[in-house]
Design an enzyme around this catalytic site. Structure first.
Site, PDB file in Angstrom:
ATOM      1  CG  HIS A 243      49.643  46.200  50.068  1.00  0.00           C
ATOM      2  ND1 HIS A 243      50.401  46.332  48.937  1.00  0.00           N
ATOM      3  CD2 HIS A 243      50.470  45.734  51.015  1.00  0.00           C
ATOM      4  CE1 HIS A 243      51.634  45.931  49.194  1.00  0.00           C
ATOM      5  NE2 HIS A 243      51.703  45.567  50.451  1.00  0.00           N
TER       6      HIS A 243
ATOM      7  CE  LYS B 280      41.221  46.893  36.835  1.00  0.00           C
ATOM      8  NZ  LYS B 280      42.538  47.312  37.288  1.00  0.00           N
ATOM      9  NE  ARG B 281      42.217  41.677  44.378  1.00  0.00           N
ATOM     10  CZ  ARG B 281      41.930  42.538  45.348  1.00  0.00           C
ATOM     11  NH1 ARG B 281      41.059  42.227  46.284  1.00  0.00           N
ATOM     12  NH2 ARG B 281      42.520  43.711  45.414  1.00  0.00           N
TER      13      ARG B 281
ATOM     14  CE  LYS C 130      40.447  45.407  42.420  1.00  0.00           C
ATOM     15  NZ  LYS C 130      41.786  46.008  42.311  1.00  0.00           N
TER      16      LYS C 130
ATOM     17  CB  THR D 143      50.753  46.062  39.889  1.00  0.00           C
ATOM     18  OG1 THR D 143      49.822  45.071  40.343  1.00  0.00           O
ATOM     19  CG2 THR D 143      51.475  46.647  41.077  1.00  0.00           C
TER      20      THR D 143
ATOM     21  CE  LYS E 221      51.582  42.987  37.054  1.00  0.00           C
ATOM     22  NZ  LYS E 221      50.671  42.319  37.989  1.00  0.00           N
TER      23      LYS E 221
HETATM   24  C1  26Y Z   1      41.949  42.433  55.885  1.00  0.00           C
HETATM   25  C2  26Y Z   1      43.425  42.596  55.713  1.00  0.00           C
HETATM   26  C3  26Y Z   1      44.136  41.518  56.416  1.00  0.00           C
HETATM   27  C4  26Y Z   1      43.794  42.693  54.266  1.00  0.00           C
HETATM   28  C5  26Y Z   1      43.484  41.712  53.347  1.00  0.00           C
HETATM   29  C6  26Y Z   1      43.837  41.846  52.038  1.00  0.00           C
HETATM   30  C7  26Y Z   1      44.466  43.791  53.827  1.00  0.00           C
HETATM   31  C8  26Y Z   1      44.828  43.911  52.503  1.00  0.00           C
HETATM   32  C9  26Y Z   1      44.502  42.944  51.575  1.00  0.00           C
HETATM   33  C10 26Y Z   1      44.840  43.014  50.131  1.00  0.00           C
HETATM   34  C11 26Y Z   1      45.102  44.085  49.534  1.00  0.00           C
HETATM   35  C12 26Y Z   1      45.511  44.173  48.127  1.00  0.00           C
HETATM   36  O1  26Y Z   1      45.619  43.218  47.374  1.00  0.00           O
HETATM   37  N1  26Y Z   1      45.771  45.382  47.714  1.00  0.00           N
HETATM   38  C13 26Y Z   1      46.281  45.690  46.406  1.00  0.00           C
HETATM   39  O2  26Y Z   1      47.688  45.781  46.560  1.00  0.00           O
HETATM   40  C14 26Y Z   1      48.315  46.094  45.341  1.00  0.00           C
HETATM   41  C15 26Y Z   1      49.815  46.054  45.605  1.00  0.00           C
HETATM   42  O3  26Y Z   1      50.180  47.097  46.424  1.00  0.00           O
HETATM   43  C16 26Y Z   1      47.854  47.435  44.850  1.00  0.00           C
HETATM   44  O4  26Y Z   1      48.433  47.696  43.608  1.00  0.00           O
HETATM   45  C17 26Y Z   1      46.326  47.449  44.690  1.00  0.00           C
HETATM   46  O5  26Y Z   1      45.874  48.743  44.366  1.00  0.00           O
HETATM   47  C18 26Y Z   1      45.679  47.005  45.973  1.00  0.00           C
HETATM   48  O6  26Y Z   1      44.282  46.853  45.806  1.00  0.00           O
END
Ligand code: 26Y
Length: 765
Positions: free
Chosen positions: A383, A571-572, A577, A680, A684
């Site tokens: 992600h 968003k966060r 961003k 996402t 929305k």
């Molecule tokens: C460090 C590791 C364990 C980790 C921690 C948090 C890896 C990933 C994440 C979180 C990622 C995240 O929230 N990504 C978001 O996912 C959404 C759903 O796929 C995407 O729409 C968005 O672009 C992306 O930032």
């Protein structure tokens, strides 16, 4: 997009009480249902609280109504389970450290087709429906996109009548509540389970043990060499199940959340020695595992408690799956035919070695058989391409906390290295890059790619980046593994629940099939130029803007001008961003207004920001401060005050999003291209008829292809340009700053002498 509303038109727009899936279901039946629901609620109040409809407290009323809904869902669940077991259907297990569910009550009413009836019941009782909604604590067990996607998937899979269980952690404290004090973010704990959660069912009888620390020993027994894990610490994993019902669904999804507890008879040894303090410390350590959701969502370094959380989730879930499977089918060898596991980014990655552990140590399978089973069951979705999220666990800590799992990961690594050496005999660098354990680190991302059947990216662009950059070498070796299924959102929550009036307008034109299948929305195309449709749409947008304004007034005491254009970035908070870019744009406008008496905008604009910053992310927090300072700045000047306003909306969560998104005219999706995996929020906002201002990043690229340049306005460098600038090493922001007066001026008139100066000082406030 939005026209000026007329109160006459507003009155003619109904507010979306139309959710009756069965059209044959006429008046009498509806009436019957209403009186039945009323009786059920009355009964619950009597039996559980000793109250009547007249003297129940708000809390009791909410609980009684929610119980009446829960009963219906649970009954459907029992039937669905029976069918599943009888037919031996394959089940999806969605493992995720985050589930950002939001409130469930109204969503469940809609999905059961009973919203109208419940509204009627509450009207009959004389109880304001909105107060019911307000009573519900929201389950905010996630940071942002990844967690909300997990929640949307549960709704969608259940709507498709596909069996799914989500597995996560029952954090005692979810995502922190954000308060803005003197322009700055402060964090307040989110004690969401304080009053107990009405949707969850504790299943203590199904609790399991998870083992940490200790040592492993090889022991020869009658069956040969076996591995024994000794002197471990035990943490109990107690499951809590939450039913999640999709639209008109017969197969509710289950969200199973694990809570960490100390075993009832724990460390008797210390107790007998009278070491009371040590005993309590152990209790605390065990319970700390599910205490709190980590708010920084893309950094894992130095957070060993996180590793405990992730292993706890992984191991409890794998043990539970094996136990259930054996109960139903008797033989672990058929697992891949009955269960498929999706791991939501790398947090639950240890499920892979833990299933190996169970199959080998507890089910007595050989390595090859176990590996064959495991490699057919797991799929991994990535992600994020942010480098810090690729971080790995320090090897020594991993080894001492999870000695048996470490041994298994080492063996997977060893065997994988053999394959790499065969493929690249002369390339030691490549082997080191791709291996799972190297440079004193355990890299779970590499473990996932090496073992899983599929590796998914969440948009077409992100899928390409995974293949060409993040996992380039893996792609060469396993081209068939890589997929890119673009994210989606559930229109049940983000349209039907959040924007009932627009939902009804659409229903009036194309029927209600789109509530189940989004592709049906294509049928709106013939109405793109329909004056009536567009006028009605504009009126609805206006209603939603007023609704948001009232909500914000009530919560924060800020008055929004619903006649202005609502330009929203929600968003966060993260540098990539680029909330900061939006602020620079506002400062640019400010300078034009204050420097030129004739400068005008076609319509006044309100810039709305909503974002939480990770508490330790200093720069993100400063940007929140800056937004609030700029808000005061534009307000303080007579020329700007009537043309632009800036408001920072506190505590962005699912409930705020449900008010904010339907009210937006402009959706800001302006990340640096190549950084936002999908987004996402972008979907929305579009679903609610905002136009998008964006970069060619994530799913914006695909949105652009579908909605065209009239509806999404694209600017800036694309992912490839940014790649090139990066590799050529030619990017020097100072050059832009020196060359461009607008940028220079937007930055403020006083220069910080050195280091950090509060933004309010830079802007002379
Ligand atoms: C460090 C590791 C364990 C980790 C921690 C948090 C890896 C990933 C994440 C979180 C990622 C995240 O929230 N990504 C978001 O996912 C959404 C759903 O796929 C995407 O729409 C968005 O672009 C992306 O930032």
């Amino acid at each position: 997009m939005t026209g000026v509303s007329s109160s006459h038109k507003e009155a003619s727009i109904k507010t979306g009480e139309f959710f009756v899936p069965d059209s044959k279901d006429k008046g009498v039946q509806v009436k019957n249902r209403i009186s039945k629901i009323k009786n059920v609620i009355e009964g619950k109040l009597k039996r559980y609280y000793g109250r009547s409809l007249d003297n129940a407290s708000k809390e009791e009323m909410f609980q009684a109504v929610a119980m009446s809904i829960r009963d219906i869902i649970l009954e459907r669940g029992v039937k669905a389970n029976e069918t599943m077991e009888k037919r031996g259907l394959k089940k999806l297990c969605y493992l995720s450290a985050e589930f950002l569910m939001g409130r469930a009550l109204v969503n469940n009413m809609i999905n059961l087709g009973l919203l109208k009836e419940y509204r009627a019941v509450m009207a009959e009782i004389g109880y304001p429906f909105e107060e019911l909604e307000e009573q519900e604590n929201e389950a905010a067990l996630g940071n942002g996109g990844l967690g909300r996607l997990a929640a949307c998937f549960l709704d969608s899979l259940s709507t498709l009548n596909l069996p799914v269980t989500g597995y996560g952690i029952r954090y005692e404290y979810g995502m922190f509540c954000q308060r803005i004090v003197e322009g700055q973010q402060t964090e307040v704990p989110d004690d969401w389970t304080a009053q107990g959660d009405i949707w969850e069912i504790e299943r203590r009888a199904e609790q399991l043990e998870v083992h940490f620390d200790g040592t492993v020993e090889e022991v020869w027994t009658d069956h040969g060499l076996t591995i024994v894990h000794k002197n471990y610490q035990t943490v109990m994993a107690v499951p809590y199940d939450m039913p999640v019902i999709g639209y008109d669904s017969h197969v509710p999804a289950t969200l199973r959340l694990w809570r960490a507890e100390c075993p009832a008879v724990f460390d008797l040894h210390s107790f007998n020695k009278g070491d009371f303090v040590c005993m309590l410390q152990q209790k605390e350590l065990a319970e700390s595992i599910s205490k709190v959701l980590y708010p920084k969502d893309d950094h894992i370094i130095g957070r060993m408690l996180r590793l405990r959380q992730y292993y706890f989730l992984a191991s409890a879930t794998m043990q539970c799956l094996v136990r259930e499977h054996k109960k139903l089918y008797g033989d672990v060898r058929t697992l891949p035919e009955k269960v498929v596991i999706q791991i939501n980014d790398i947090h639950p990655a240890l499920a892979i070695p833990d299933l190996m552990r169970i199959l080998i140590d507890e089910e007595s399978l050989g390595w090859d058989d176990a590996y064959d089973i495991v490699s057919r069951m797991f799929n991994y979705t990535n992600h994020t391409v942010m480098q810090e999220a690729m971080a790995a666990w320090p090897e020594q800590l991993f080894k001492s906390m999870l000695p048996r799992v470490y041994a298994i990961v080492s063996e997977i690594d060893e065997r994988f290295r053999q394959r790499l050496l065969k493929a690249y005999p002369d390339d030691r660098d490549k082997t080191a890059q791709m291996s799972i354990i190297a440079y004193d680190e355990v890299r779970t991302a590499n473990l996932c790619v090496a073992v899983c059947r599929k590796v998914n990216g969440v948009s077409q662009l992100h899928g390409r980046i995974l293949k060409t950059r993040t996992f380039r070498d893996f792609y060469v070796m396993f081209p068939g593994k890589f997929t890119a299924i673009t994210n989606g959102i559930t229109q049940r929550r983000w349209l039907a629940a959040a924007n009932p009036a627009l939902c009804e307008l659409i229903c009036d034109h194309i029927g209600d099939k789109f509530i189940r299948d989004c592709r049906e929305l294509e049928r709106l195309k013939p109405f793109v130029d329909s004056r009536r449709f567009l006028d009605d749409f504009a009126v609805i947008k206006q209603i939603n803007k007023k609704r948001l304004s009232e909500y914000v007034q009530k919560r924060q005491g800020i008055a929004l001008d619903a006649a202005s254009v609502f330009d929203v970035q929600a968003k966060r908070l993260h540098e990539y961003k680029r909330q900061l870019l939006k602020v620079l744009h506002i400062l640019y406008l400010y300078r034009h207004f204050t420097g030129n008496d004739h400068y005008v905008l076609p319509r006044p604009v309100t810039f709305l920001f909503a974002a939480k910053a990770s508490p330790a992310y200093w720069r993100a927090k400063s940007i929140i401060h800056l937004i609030n300072v700029v808000s005061t700045l534009v307000e303080s000047h007579p020329r700007t005050k009537d043309n632009i306003r800036v408001a920072f909306l506190e505590n962005y969560n699912v409930s705020l999003a449900e008010h904010l998104i339907p009210a937006a005219d402009i959706s800001e999706q302006i990340s640096t291209a190549g950084c936002e995996a999908s987004g996402t929020g972008n979907m929305k906002f579009m679903l609610n008829g905002a136009v998008t201002l964006g970069t060619m990043d994530g799913a914006n690229v695909e949105i652009f292809d579908r909605v065209g340049e009239d509806n999404i306005f694209i600017f800036g460098a694309g992912a490839k340009d940014i790649d090139r600038i990066g590799t050529e090493n030619t990017y020097n922001p100072k050059d832009y700053f020196d060359r461009n007066e607008d940028i220079r001026e937007a930055r403020g008139r006083q220069r910080p002498v050195s280091g950090y100066l509060p933004v309010s000082v830079v802007w002379g406030l």
